[in-house]
Design an enzyme around this catalytic site. Structure first.
Site, PDB file in Angstrom:
ATOM      1  CD  GLU A 228      -1.460  32.945   4.054  1.00 42.08           C
ATOM      2  OE1 GLU A 228      -1.747  32.042   3.248  1.00 42.08           O
ATOM      3  OE2 GLU A 228      -1.357  34.137   3.708  1.00 42.08           O
TER       4      GLU A 228
ATOM      5  CB  CYS B   2     -10.326  31.406   2.671  1.00 46.33           C
ATOM      6  SG  CYS B   2      -8.685  31.991   3.084  1.00 46.33           S
TER       7      CYS B   2
HETATM    8  C1  PEP Z   1      -3.920  29.475   1.713  1.00 47.88           C
HETATM    9  O1  PEP Z   1      -2.696  29.600   1.849  1.00 47.88           O
HETATM   10  O2  PEP Z   1      -4.586  28.578   2.262  1.00 47.88           O
HETATM   11  C2  PEP Z   1      -4.678  30.422   0.877  1.00 47.88           C
HETATM   12  C3  PEP Z   1      -5.989  30.453   0.878  1.00 47.88           C
HETATM   13  O3  PEP Z   1      -3.985  31.256   0.073  1.00 47.88           O
HETATM   14  P1  PEP Z   1      -3.186  30.789  -1.227  1.00 47.88           P
HETATM   15  O4  PEP Z   1      -3.585  29.373  -1.550  1.00 47.88           O
HETATM   16  O5  PEP Z   1      -3.539  31.729  -2.316  1.00 47.88           O
HETATM   17  O6  PEP Z   1      -1.760  30.904  -0.806  1.00 47.88           O
HETATM   18 MG    MG Z   2      -1.670  31.404   1.250  1.00 53.02          MG
END
Ligand code: PEP
Ligand code: MG
Length: 542
Positions: free
Chosen positions: A429, A500
């Site tokens: 990410e 995800c």
């Molecule tokens: C994302 O950053 O895409 C992720 C799935 O985590 P979060 O949205 O919880 O930061």
């Molecule tokens: Mg994230």
């Protein structure tokens, strides 16, 4: 009829009364009070009232949440008898001649500060209890009616914005739809709204407080809210709402079918969850597993740093109930917009780029080990995977794996059972992780693309900043290229790659992701069956 427009987060139609949710604001006078005796009496009356409230909460929690959770409220009752706390407040009223509200704010804050500076995590956690009690005392003194914040009947709830912790505390049974005047589409509040699958609009700025209690229809399809709609519009939108319900019923027929394209390519469609309360949604929507369990919601839902045992129980419940399905649990991703009082994190200039997620875990080793031990213990009850968030370097992954191995050794010495094989992966990410994907892939069993943060960091667009919505492009070529690079790097080294982030549920990209070779999509539970429908209609040979 009046109309307000916003940005749609969750489609659908909600019909009912509007309720404006207002978190209390405490404006406290610093002036001297005219009559200190009267202030002392007001303070004492509030103290007794709050003790009664805490007792009622204790009784309620005992019935609904069990002895352990109820104990918090019993402890609160006792804290309000604490001489140091009470005498400190009384001294402010008698010696400094200040009003009861001022005395409560200063007296309770002093004690909370004292607790937060203690070394023992148990006492540090008491700081959040004192702050809770301070707010309860101020609500009574200032006449804030907190019981009615959400109203008493199901309604379309309107707020400036919700923090993630406010969102998790909302009583879902009282909500038909959700609207915020502020908010951004990639915020955690928006993500939670999607997981609740309630029609939701953000940036609906024109909502007037005078609309409280009025009959309204939230029309997600047209991104607007109608106040006192005309009979014709009520009929049209009620029909549309009924059609939605029928479509949802049709999707149920896809249950038990595989996620296979016309030309025979099968991918896994998993669900994203926030805790044991989402198990039902995973099952009801026939997800094949959990690709992202945001474990920080276990922390956000707790009044104090959850113990190893409490965490173990939460993880075990999910893993055991869903076995043999894979459940990937992401280690605590706290920080940025997800703040918790008991963590005592400093305010930062750039929290999204700051001390968060794995950075906290790697510098608070005891905190991290408590979670890893709980995860390893839970692994014995099903098919558990572990995923580390916000990774930027090989060094971090190796350090995480070393600490995990240390926990495994400790548990083995203690004779505690742990699964032999646990898949360990990372969230991709950050642009750094994408660019180092070849090296990182050699250290882990899988990658999961966190497109929410990846978009934020690749495009330098703060996902919390509502003003940036016009600049945001969820299909930005740089992000799509980063996804492709990650999938290719993962496959070069024989590991599976999933998505995800919220983009995984974007049906306009499903074919693109399949052509890129993605192995898994993990999405909010309600998107599992609609995605199955799309996947089954795609022919990659064309
Ligand atoms: C994302 O950053 O895409 C992720 C799935 O985590 P979060 O949205 O919880 O930061
Ligand atoms: Mg994230």
């Amino acid at each position: 009829m009046q109309v307000a427009t916003g940005t749609k987060i969750v489609n659908g139609i909600a019909i009912g009364k509007l309720h404006i949710y207002k978190a209390p604001v405490y404006e406290i006078s610093e002036a001297q009070a005219e009559d200190p005796i009267q202030e002392l009496n007001r303070f004492e009356q509030a103290r007794v009232k709050v003790q009664e409230q805490q007792h009622a909460l204790y009784e309620k929690a005992l019935k609904t949440a069990g002895e352990e959770s109820a104990g918090i409220f019993e402890a609160h009752e006792l804290m309000l008898d604490d001489d140091d706390l009470i005498d400190g407040c009384k001294a402010i009223m008698t010696e400094q001649k200040k009003g009861a509200e001022y005395a409560v704010r200063e007296g309770f804050d002093n004690v909370a500060q004292m607790f937060s500076e203690m070394d023992d995590p148990y006492f540090q956690a008491r700081s959040a209890d004192i702050i809770d009690l301070k707010n309860a005392m101020l609500d009574v003194l200032m006449g804030n009616d907190t019981d009615s914040l959400q109203g008493t009947e199901p309604s379309i709830l309107v707020a400036e914005d919700f923090t993630p912790s406010e969102t998790v505390k909302l009583d879902k049974s009282l909500m038909l739809g959700m609207i915020t005047r502020e908010g951004s589409s990639n915020s955690h509040t928006a993500i939670l709204a999607r997981s609740m699958n309630l029609p939701t609009l953000i940036q609906c700025k024109d909502i007037s407080d005078d609309w409280e209690g009025k009959f309204a229809i939230l029309d997600g399809y047209n991104s607007c809210l109608y106040i006192e709609p005309t009979p014709d519009l009520i009929e049209t939108l009620t029909n549309k709402h009924n059609e939605d319900l029928k479509k949802e019923a049709l999707l149920q027929e896809l249950k038990g079918k595989s996620n296979t394209t016309i030309d025979g390519r099968t991918i896994r469609v998993y669900a994203n969850i926030g805790g044991p309360s989402d198990i039902g949604a995973v099952q009801a929507n026939d997800a094949e597993g959990v690709g992202l369990f945001r474990s920080e919601f276990v922390y956000l839902n707790s009044k104090e740093d959850p113990s190893e045992e409490e965490q173990f129980q939460a993880y075990k419940r999910v893993v055991e109930t869903l076995a043999p399905k894979l459940v990937v649990i992401r280690t605590c991703d706290i920080g940025a917009d997800k703040t918790i009082d008991y963590m005592n994190l400093d305010k930062e200039e750039n929290p999204a780029l700051g001390y968060r997620a794995i950075r906290i875990c790697l510098t608070r080793k005891d905190f991290f080990k408590r979670q890893l031990r709980a995860l390893l213990r839970a692994s014995a009850y099903g098919n558990l995977g572990i995923m580390f968030p916000m990774i930027i370097s090989l060094r971090e992954v190796r350090e995480c794996k070393e600490i995990l191995a240390e926990c495994r050794r400790e548990l083995a010495n203690e004779g505690v059972k742990v699964a032999d094989k646990i898949e360990v992966g990372i969230m991709v990410e950050t642009p750094a992780a994408v660019l180092c994907a070849d090296e990182l892939a050699q250290e882990v069993d899988f990658f999961s693309l966190g497109t929410n943060d990846l978009t934020q960091y690749t495009c330098a667009l703060d996902r919390q900043n509502a003003k940036l919505e016009p600049f945001s492009d969820t299909h930005h070529p740089a992000v799509l290229r980063a996804i492709q690079m990650t999938i290719e790097a993962g496959h070069r080294h024989g590991i599976w790659v999933g998505i995800c982030g919220e983009l995984g549920a974007d049906q306009t990209l499903t074919e693109t992701f399949l052509r890129m070779g993605v192995d898994e999509l993990s999405v909010n539970a309600k998107s599992v069956l609609p995605l199955r429908k799309i996947i089954r209609s795609i022919d990659l040979s064309k």
